[in-house]
Design a protein around this motif. Structure first.
Motif, PDB file in Angstrom:
ATOM      1  N   ASN A 130       0.827  -1.216   0.000  1.00  0.00           N
ATOM      2  CA  ASN A 130       0.000   0.000   0.000  1.00  0.00           C
ATOM      3  C   ASN A 130       0.857   1.260   0.000  1.00  0.00           C
ATOM      4  OD1 ASN A 130      -2.431  -1.405  -0.050  1.00  0.00           O
ATOM      5  ND2 ASN A 130      -2.645  -1.404   2.172  1.00  0.00           N
ATOM      6  N   GLU A 131       1.923   1.272   0.809  1.00  0.00           N
ATOM      7  CA  GLU A 131       2.788   2.458   0.861  1.00  0.00           C
ATOM      8  C   GLU A 131       3.555   2.631  -0.447  1.00  0.00           C
ATOM      9  OE1 GLU A 131       4.660   5.879   2.685  1.00  0.00           O
ATOM     10  OE2 GLU A 131       2.751   4.841   2.854  1.00  0.00           O
ATOM     11  N   HIS A 132       4.011   1.537  -1.026  1.00  0.00           N
ATOM     12  CA  HIS A 132       4.721   1.595  -2.303  1.00  0.00           C
ATOM     13  C   HIS A 132       3.809   2.208  -3.370  1.00  0.00           C
ATOM     14  CE1 HIS A 132       7.469  -0.686  -5.362  1.00  0.00           C
ATOM     15  NE2 HIS A 132       7.395   0.592  -5.612  1.00  0.00           N
ATOM     16  N   ALA A 133       2.571   1.719  -3.447  1.00  0.00           N
ATOM     17  CA  ALA A 133       1.612   2.264  -4.415  1.00  0.00           C
ATOM     18  C   ALA A 133       1.343   3.744  -4.144  1.00  0.00           C
ATOM     19  CB  ALA A 133       0.306   1.462  -4.365  1.00  0.00           C
ATOM     20  N   ARG A 134       1.199   4.108  -2.872  1.00  0.00           N
ATOM     21  CA  ARG A 134       0.958   5.513  -2.524  1.00  0.00           C
ATOM     22  C   ARG A 134       2.111   6.403  -2.981  1.00  0.00           C
ATOM     23  NH1 ARG A 134       2.096   9.549   0.622  1.00  0.00           N
ATOM     24  NH2 ARG A 134       3.728   8.491   1.803  1.00  0.00           N
TER      25      ARG A 134
END
Length: 165
Positions: A130-134
């Protein structure tokens, strides 16, 4: 942005620094500045070990970079400031820690340990994804080879030190 300093144990976590490197402006997300201690394995650790003491990005490209000591095998010692994040890639997953003088982190129940590192909880794969995508959707650039541990370092720094990106 104003530079801020947060005091933790025997180290400071500095955020908001900017500096120039080879003519490019660099923005530091965070940097740990503290007492330097040796990280010493009780016996050789045949796993990739990273000791991360800062994360930054180039302002023009937003490409993320880390201040890191990277070892394919930890068989001697590494010097690092207290508060630096330690990530070890095992076959069965990750071990996460923080440099903390007089602590010891076991790598496996009957295996080697690392002196002056305290174990902490690693982010879950869902949190990392999720953080990578964000970050990608916010325009940051992260090379695929190093994305997992760079994102982990950011997530741990957010949790431990309240840093923002």
């Amino acid at each position: 942005m104003e530079t801020q300093t947060q005091i933790q144990k025997q180290y400071h976590v500095i955020t908001g620094e900017t500096y120039e490197l080879w003519g490019y402006k660099v923005k530091r997300i965070y940097r740990v500045d503290g007492k330097v201690v040796p990280i010493i394995p009780t016996s050789a650790i045949p796993h990739v070990t990273r000791v991360i003491y800062g994360v930054s990005y180039f302002e023009d490209s937003k490409c993320l970079d880390c201040d890191v000591d990277y070892r394919y095998q930890l068989d001697d010692y590494v010097l690092a400031p207290e508060g630096a994040i330690v990530l070890i890639k095992l076959r069965e997953g990750w071990k996460c820690g923080i440099v903390d003088e007089n602590s010891t982190m076991k790598i496996a129940e009957y295996g080697p340990a690392i002196k002056n590192v305290r174990e902490i909880e690693c982010p879950s794969m869902e949190e990392i994804g999720n953080e990578h995508a964000r970050l990608i959707n916010s325009g940051y650039c992260i090379d695929a080879l190093h994305a997992d541990w760079r994102v982990m370092a950011i997530l741990i720094a957010k949790k431990l030190y309240g840093v923002e990106i």
